[in-house]
Write a protein that holds these residues in place. Structure first.
Motif, short mmCIF file in Angstrom:
data_model
loop_
_atom_site.label_atom_id
_atom_site.label_comp_id
_atom_site.label_asym_id
_atom_site.label_seq_id
_atom_site.Cartn_x
_atom_site.Cartn_y
_atom_site.Cartn_z
N THR A 1 0.83 -1.21 0.00
CA THR A 1 0.00 0.00 0.00
C THR A 1 0.86 1.26 0.00
OG1 THR A 1 -1.71 -1.20 1.25
CG2 THR A 1 -1.89 1.19 1.17
N LEU B 1 2.17 1.74 -3.45
CA LEU B 1 1.11 2.24 -4.33
C LEU B 1 0.85 3.73 -4.12
CD1 LEU B 1 -1.45 -0.73 -4.23
CD2 LEU B 1 0.08 -0.08 -6.11
N ILE B 2 0.93 4.17 -2.85
CA ILE B 2 0.75 5.59 -2.55
C ILE B 2 1.83 6.42 -3.23
CG2 ILE B 2 0.87 7.32 -0.71
CD1 ILE B 2 -0.51 5.30 1.12
N VAL C 1 3.71 5.51 -5.87
CA VAL C 1 3.55 5.42 -7.33
C VAL C 1 2.43 6.34 -7.79
CG1 VAL C 1 2.84 3.90 -9.22
CG2 VAL C 1 4.45 3.07 -7.50
N ASN C 2 1.32 6.34 -7.07
CA ASN C 2 0.20 7.21 -7.42
C ASN C 2 0.59 8.68 -7.36
OD1 ASN C 2 -2.68 7.75 -7.94
ND2 ASN C 2 -2.71 8.48 -5.83
N LEU D 1 2.77 9.46 -10.38
CA LEU D 1 1.97 9.54 -11.61
C LEU D 1 1.21 10.86 -11.68
CD1 LEU D 1 0.56 5.89 -11.83
CD2 LEU D 1 2.32 6.94 -13.29
N LYS D 2 0.66 11.27 -10.54
CA LYS D 2 -0.05 12.56 -10.50
C LYS D 2 0.89 13.72 -10.78
CE LYS D 2 -3.93 11.50 -7.42
NZ LYS D 2 -4.56 11.78 -6.11
N SER E 1 1.76 13.71 -14.45
CA SER E 1 0.62 14.18 -15.23
C SER E 1 0.47 15.69 -15.13
CB SER E 1 -0.66 13.50 -14.72
OG SER E 1 -1.79 13.99 -15.38
N THR F 1 3.81 11.49 -0.51
CA THR F 1 3.06 12.09 -1.60
C THR F 1 3.63 13.42 -2.08
OG1 THR F 1 1.56 13.08 0.03
CG2 THR F 1 0.88 11.00 -0.97
N ALA G 1 -5.01 6.72 0.69
CA ALA G 1 -4.75 6.48 -0.73
C ALA G 1 -5.97 6.79 -1.59
CB ALA G 1 -4.30 5.04 -0.94
#
Length: 409
Positions: A15, A18-19, A21-22, A25-26, A29, A258, A348
């Motif tokens: 988890t 994933l946090i 990676v997210n 990605l944000k 972007s 993050t 997340a």
């Protein structure tokens, strides 16, 4: 139970990945979609009614640039309103960025500085506002404000320092000065040095060997070690807790994952976090929870209130009690991982839960602590009289997170 613990441990680590990676990605972007002009994280959306609080004669406003408004009266400019975002979007407090609204009069003197919508920990923000910290820039010109130094607020060092740097950065850019964006903060430097000194002492105590040659020297060595550790714990409560709020917490880790780390403000606590992960991996012994955590230290000292009356209990009763405690601990070792995993998943998913209030650590920010958190922390401290460090041993998400890293070995 061991298999379940392992599964939960891996789920927690996955988890966390994933946090991260997210977040990446944000960020990627946002960078791809970014135009040549600055793209703010926070938008200054104000109305004429908002402006009339500080400019009573204002009859209209006009958006001239990113988060920058002119204020008019009968066609004449009587002031300007701006936000520190996007120019301070990389300056983080304890938990997030600290955007400010800045009101200037027709002579480019500051009329008011106010905190706008943010995701910083509410307790820290309230303490800064209640201290009058933001009023320190009232009446200063743009050039004066860019150089003006104000000591950080005790107990909200990260938040107040971030606010000051955000304001000075914006004023510096507005006046187009090429001088340094903010003056050297000796108060912050002294606090950071004190945090590092406590950390160094804790590290020395962590590695201090016990004397084993003779009974007397062994007893004396163990006593010296206990005394040193308790001194460090007292320093931790005073310096890391009440004075600087340099505590590790779940909200801090999630913010770092993050948004990254603001090294200028958070370097000492980053060092603590690194040691808290690396040392247990190498030695299989807990570092932060045993030697630096202010709330863990507070529980330990409260626990000393209860006298040690082992001699009054029968040996078999003591063994039964130990067996029951072991079984309870096993159950809670699973429960605390379920709690941590649930909080990470909620974070997340972007639900917007303020993670700073799910732990009792804001108790050290006593001037602006919420009533609910104060009751929560007080109950835990009272329980510490009867149960050994109940928060640390049975519930703490931050301790569970650090333990998850250690268990990877």
């Amino acid at each position: 139970m061991k298999i379940l613990n392992k599964i939960l441990n891996y789920l927690i680590v996955i988890t966390l990945i994933l946090i991260v990676v997210n977040a990446q990605l944000k960020s990627a972007s946002a960078s791809m979609s970014k135009s040549e002009s600055a793209s703010p994280k926070f938008n200054l959306n104000i109305s004429l009614e908002d402006v009339n609080k500080y400019y009573e004669e204002a009859d209209s406003i006009s958006l001239e640039d990113v988060n920058f408004y002119y204020v008019f009266n009968d066609g004449n400019i009587i002031g300007t309103v701006m936000n520190t975002s996007p120019y301070s979007d990389e300056i983080y407090g304890y938990n997030s960025v600290t955007p400010l609204n800045i009101y200037l009069d027709s002579c480019d003197k500051i009329v008011e500085v106010e905190m706008c919508e943010n995701r910083e920990s509410r307790g820290f923000v309230n303490k800064v506002i209640n201290s009058g910290f933001l009023d320190s820039w009232d009446g200063l010109t743009v050039e004066e404000a860019a150089k003006h130094h104000v000591d950080a607020v005790s107990g909200s060092t990260f938040s107040s320092t971030a606010m000051a740097q955000s304001l000075q950065t914006r004023m510096s850019l507005l006046s187009q000065q090429k001088a340094r964006l903010y003056s050297w903060d000796w108060n912050l430097f002294i606090r950071q040095v004190c945090v590092l000194i406590v950390t160094i002492l804790a590290t020395i105590c962590f590695f201090m060997p016990k004397r084993k040659k003779f009974k007397n020297s062994e007893s004396r060595g163990l006593g010296d070690l206990v005394t040193l550790r308790r001194i460090i714990l007292l320093l931790s409560i005073a310096i890391l807790g009440f004075w600087t709020n340099s505590l590790l917490s779940l909200s801090l880790f999630c913010n770092w994952l993050t948004n990254g780390v603001s090294l200028a403000i958070q370097l000492p606590i980053l060092i603590i976090a690194a040691l808290s992960i690396i040392l247990p991996l190498v030695t299989k012994k807990s570092f932060y929870c045993q030697y630096l955590c202010p709330f863990g230290a507070a529980q330990e000292f409260v626990g000393l209130i209860k006298s040690n009356d082992k001699g009054l209990k029968a040996k078999d009763e003591s063994q039964k009690s130990s067996s029951i405690k072991a079984n309870i601990y096993k159950v809670f070792s699973v429960l605390r991982k379920v709690i941590l995993l649930s909080l990470l998943i909620i974070f997340a998913l972007g639900v917007g839960l303020d993670l700073s209030v799910v732990e009792p650590f804001p108790i050290f920010n006593y001037q602006s602590i919420g009533f609910g958190v104060a009751i929560f922390a007080t109950v835990i401290l009272i329980l510490s009289i009867f149960i050994k460090k109940p928060w640390c041993n049975y519930l703490c998400p931050t301790g569970t997170l650090l333990e998850s890293f250690r268990n990877l070995r």
